[in-house]
Structures are given as structure tokens and as C-alpha cells.
Write an enzyme that holds these catalytic residues in place. Sequence first.
Site, PDB file in Angstrom:
ATOM      1  N   ASP A  59      10.287 -12.290  -1.504  1.00 35.85           N
ATOM      2  CA  ASP A  59       8.681 -12.759  -2.026  1.00 35.85           C
ATOM      3  C   ASP A  59       7.950 -12.242  -0.540  1.00 35.85           C
ATOM      4  O   ASP A  59       6.669 -12.926  -0.830  1.00 35.85           O
ATOM      5  CB  ASP A  59       8.714 -14.319  -2.532  1.00 35.85           C
ATOM      6  CG  ASP A  59       9.438 -14.877  -1.905  1.00 35.85           C
ATOM      7  OD1 ASP A  59       9.998 -14.822  -0.641  1.00 35.85           O
ATOM      8  OD2 ASP A  59       9.268 -16.027  -1.909  1.00 35.85           O
ATOM      9  N   SER A  60       8.792 -12.370   0.394  1.00 39.44           N
ATOM     10  CA  SER A  60       8.017 -11.613   1.484  1.00 39.44           C
ATOM     11  C   SER A  60       6.884 -10.581   1.365  1.00 39.44           C
ATOM     12  O   SER A  60       6.381  -9.959   1.764  1.00 39.44           O
ATOM     13  CB  SER A  60       9.051 -11.388   2.434  1.00 39.44           C
ATOM     14  OG  SER A  60       9.950  -9.969   1.892  1.00 39.44           O
ATOM     15  N   GLU A 195      18.644 -18.903   7.309  1.00 41.66           N
ATOM     16  CA  GLU A 195      16.955 -18.537   7.781  1.00 41.66           C
ATOM     17  C   GLU A 195      16.820 -19.851   9.000  1.00 41.66           C
ATOM     18  O   GLU A 195      16.752 -20.632   8.946  1.00 41.66           O
ATOM     19  CB  GLU A 195      16.320 -18.254   6.760  1.00 41.66           C
ATOM     20  CG  GLU A 195      14.146 -17.912   7.420  1.00 41.66           C
ATOM     21  CD  GLU A 195      13.406 -17.300   6.340  1.00 41.66           C
ATOM     22  OE1 GLU A 195      14.062 -16.772   5.604  1.00 41.66           O
ATOM     23  OE2 GLU A 195      12.537 -17.139   7.093  1.00 41.66           O
TER      24      GLU A 195
HETATM   25  N1  LIG Z   1       7.005  -9.777   8.017  1.00 36.45           N
HETATM   26  C1  LIG Z   1       7.344 -10.717   7.417  1.00 36.45           C
HETATM   27  N2  LIG Z   1       8.732 -11.750   7.891  1.00 36.45           N
HETATM   28  C2  LIG Z   1       9.580 -12.785   7.918  1.00 36.45           C
HETATM   29  O1  LIG Z   1      10.144 -12.469   8.102  1.00 36.45           O
HETATM   30  C3  LIG Z   1       9.004 -13.213   6.416  1.00 36.45           C
HETATM   31  C4  LIG Z   1       7.458 -13.224   6.075  1.00 36.45           C
HETATM   32  N3  LIG Z   1       6.492 -12.092   6.131  1.00 36.45           N
HETATM   33  N4  LIG Z   1       7.219 -13.893   5.254  1.00 36.45           N
HETATM   34  C5  LIG Z   1       8.200 -14.738   4.523  1.00 36.45           C
HETATM   35  C6  LIG Z   1       8.620 -15.408   4.974  1.00 36.45           C
HETATM   36  C7  LIG Z   1       8.214 -16.242   6.690  1.00 36.45           C
HETATM   37  N5  LIG Z   1       8.974 -16.224   7.967  1.00 36.45           N
HETATM   38  C8  LIG Z   1       8.640 -16.448   9.043  1.00 36.45           C
HETATM   39  C9  LIG Z   1       7.733 -16.798   9.725  1.00 36.45           C
HETATM   40  C10 LIG Z   1       7.667 -16.939  10.692  1.00 36.45           C
HETATM   41  C11 LIG Z   1       8.478 -17.350  11.843  1.00 36.45           C
HETATM   42  C12 LIG Z   1       7.967 -18.158  12.472  1.00 36.45           C
HETATM   43  O2  LIG Z   1       7.017 -17.571  13.545  1.00 36.45           O
HETATM   44  N6  LIG Z   1       9.132 -19.228  13.480  1.00 36.45           N
HETATM   45  C13 LIG Z   1       9.121 -19.519  14.790  1.00 36.45           C
HETATM   46  C14 LIG Z   1      10.247 -20.638  15.169  1.00 36.45           C
HETATM   47  C15 LIG Z   1       9.161 -21.961  15.448  1.00 36.45           C
HETATM   48  C16 LIG Z   1      10.006 -22.519  16.169  1.00 36.45           C
HETATM   49  O3  LIG Z   1      10.654 -22.794  17.385  1.00 36.45           O
HETATM   50  O4  LIG Z   1      10.479 -23.938  15.377  1.00 36.45           O
HETATM   51  C17 LIG Z   1       9.375 -18.143  16.295  1.00 36.45           C
HETATM   52  O5  LIG Z   1       9.094 -18.241  17.257  1.00 36.45           O
HETATM   53  O6  LIG Z   1      10.269 -17.461  15.140  1.00 36.45           O
HETATM   54  C18 LIG Z   1       9.871 -17.558  11.207  1.00 36.45           C
HETATM   55  C19 LIG Z   1       9.937 -17.040   9.918  1.00 36.45           C
HETATM   56  C20 LIG Z   1      10.141 -15.139   6.796  1.00 36.45           C
HETATM   57  N7  LIG Z   1       9.213 -14.650   6.283  1.00 36.45           N
HETATM   58  C1  LIG Z   2      13.883 -12.662   4.606  1.00 35.50           C
HETATM   59  C2  LIG Z   2      14.249 -12.704   3.229  1.00 35.50           C
HETATM   60  C3  LIG Z   2      15.370 -13.750   2.927  1.00 35.50           C
HETATM   61  C4  LIG Z   2      13.185 -12.943   1.589  1.00 35.50           C
HETATM   62  O1  LIG Z   2      13.531 -14.012   1.834  1.00 35.50           O
HETATM   63  C5  LIG Z   2      12.140 -12.660   1.910  1.00 35.50           C
HETATM   64  O2  LIG Z   2      12.167 -11.340   2.492  1.00 35.50           O
HETATM   65  O3  LIG Z   2      11.019 -12.881   0.908  1.00 35.50           O
HETATM   66 MG   LIG Z   3      12.441 -14.339  -0.179  1.00 30.68          MG
END
Ligand SMILES: Nc1nc(=O)c2c([nH]1)NC[C@@H]1CN(c3ccc(C(=O)N[C@@H](CCC(=O)O)C(=O)O)cc3)CN21
Ligand SMILES: CC(C)C(=O)C(=O)O
Ligand SMILES: [Mg+2]
Length: 277
Positions: A59-60, A195
Site C-alpha cells: 500500500d506504499s 518494520e
Molecule cells: N517510499 C516509501 N518507503 C517506505 O518505506 C514506506 C513508504 N514509502 N510509505 C509507507 C511507509 C512509510 N514508511 C516510513 C516513512 C518514514 C520513516 C522515517 O523517516 N523514519 C525515521 C525514524 C525516526 C525515529 O527515529 O523514530 C528514520 O530516520 O528512518 C520510516 C518509515 C515506510 N513505508
Molecule cells: C514496506 C512494506 C513492508 C509495505 O508494507 C509496503 O510497501 O506497503
Molecule cells: Mg504496506
Amino acid sequence: MMAGYLQDAESTARSKAVTVPALLAMRQAGEKIAMLTCYDSSFAALMDRCGVDVLLVGDSLGNVCQGHSSTLPVTLADIAYHTACVARGNQTALLIADMPFGTYATPQAAFDNAVRLMQAGAQMVKIEGGEWLSETVRFLTDRAIPVCAHLGLTPQSVHQLGGFKVQGKTTEAADRLKSDALSLQVAGASMLVLEAIPSALGKEVTDKLTIPTIGIGAGPDCAGQVLVMHDMLGVFPGRKARFVKNFMEGETSIDAAVRAYIRAVKDKSFPGPEHCF
Ligand SMILES: Nc1nc(=O)c2c([nH]1)NC[C@@H]1CN(c3ccc(C(=O)N[C@@H](CCC(=O)O)C(=O)O)cc3)CN21
Ligand SMILES: CC(C)C(=O)C(=O)O
Ligand SMILES: [Mg+2]
């Protein structure tokens, strides 16, 4: 089925299809599972030919295909459409479809909606959440729908989590995640995506379970890894999470980048400490 005009593509293809029991056997044999998200037929054919074990219609796609800032607007029709597209290009990888936000609130709703995704070509569905989903996992698996669970940073819960933040950092949260994981396995889940959790917790959960765990920011000890295709090809314009690596760097084709990702997962050079929490 594969369109005729694609059949001449250079192939190092697996002779046998990847199945649920085959993934369990890979985990038992210590062979890492390489999974990528995929949203269309041409990329499915490419990834399958390169040897990706599992394709996820995530769903990303709400973020990377539709330009939304969360996965919440994605509909069942969107996932069914992309699943059908991917299924036409794929030959042997296992095909998983994400169930969108709001489509698995009750076991019966989950079943009715999962049937649509299975009829579009999915071989397993993925749902986000813990112990509260046990009854749903049992309901689906009793009715021949394999289930992948998803714990840790569950993006459909972004408004409850207060952002895309690392999960399972306190002892209480880690204990909760471990008991959720076990409940989901006992209920019949075939696989578990973890995740954005500390690597030590990713290892503990993996050691506690017999089913394959697939990490995205969950450390190197999971049974496999997954990344969003647009992230690993460096084409997603949004904020890059810590767990992302651009595999196009140093490569001159998408095919080579996908092969580099698979190789790095299999030889355990990805994820490195810089991709972990
Ligand atoms: N392009 C894309 N990649 C993804 O992995 C993803 C999506 N979209 N859309 C749905 C979700 C959203 N996701 C995300 C989005 C942002 C972070 C992020 O920026 N995390 C911070 C953590 C901050 C903390 O320390 O708590 C990081 O630094 O990685 C993580 C997962 C994973 N999924
Ligand atoms: C990042 C993976 C695990 C996901 O759920 C997605 O792409 O939606
Ligand atoms: Mg997903």
C-alpha cells in the site's frame, strides 16, 4: 500468465515457483529471503527474472505511485488493480498483496476483501497489527488464505503512532511486540514483516518464531529483508528513512541494481549498521 512478447527476455529464471513451504524451508536452511515491493507488470517480470523471492504489492503505492503522504487513501480496488498487473508479469516469485487501511476490521470483512485480492492473483495477503488480529488470521488461514502479519512501525496507524517513528524501544513495547508476534504465529500467520524496530528486538522475535520474519529497519538477523522498489532505485522524491539503501549507486541498469540488492540480502551485507536502529 506472461505476455508472449516478454518471453524472450534474458533469463536466469528459477525453474520452480516459490511457495509458502519453500519460504519456511529457506528460513530453516538459513538462506535469506529477498523481497521487494512491485506495482506493475514490467517490473514484476524484471524482478522475477533477477531472482527476487517475494513480490509485495504494497500500500506504499499510495506514496510512490499516487503521491499521497500516507497509505490511508489507498483502496481495495487500487491494490486489486496493481496485483493483477504484477501477476501478469510474474512467473515464479511468491506474490503478496497488502490489505488497505479499513479493509480488515472484522474477520468476515477481511475474508471478503482478501478473496478479491486472491482472485486478482495474490498468493498471500498482509495485514498490519498485533494480537487483536489473531481471530482474523485464524479465520483467513482456515479458509485457505495465507497471511503475512506486519508489526512495529505499521504505517496505517500513523495517526495513532504520532508519526513514522521507531517502535519497540521500551521494555514494555518490546514485550508487547514479542507476545503479538507469537499470537499471530499461533493463529496461523505464515510470515511476519517487522518494520523500524531495534535490531536486538528483530533478532529476539526471529529467534522466538519458526515462521520467516522479513525486516525493513529491523536489523540483520531477520530471515529476510524488504524494501520499497522506488527507494532501492533512488527514484522516490520524499524523505528517505534510515533503512533505505539506493542500490542504483554504482550500477548502470535497473536489472543490475535489483541483482545487487538480492546478492546483498543473501550474503548478509545488507542491512549494515547504518541502516539499522
Ligand atoms: N517510499 C516509501 N518507503 C517506505 O518505506 C514506506 C513508504 N514509502 N510509505 C509507507 C511507509 C512509510 N514508511 C516510513 C516513512 C518514514 C520513516 C522515517 O523517516 N523514519 C525515521 C525514524 C525516526 C525515529 O527515529 O523514530 C528514520 O530516520 O528512518 C520510516 C518509515 C515506510 N513505508
Ligand atoms: C514496506 C512494506 C513492508 C509495505 O508494507 C509496503 O510497501 O506497503
Ligand atoms: Mg504496506
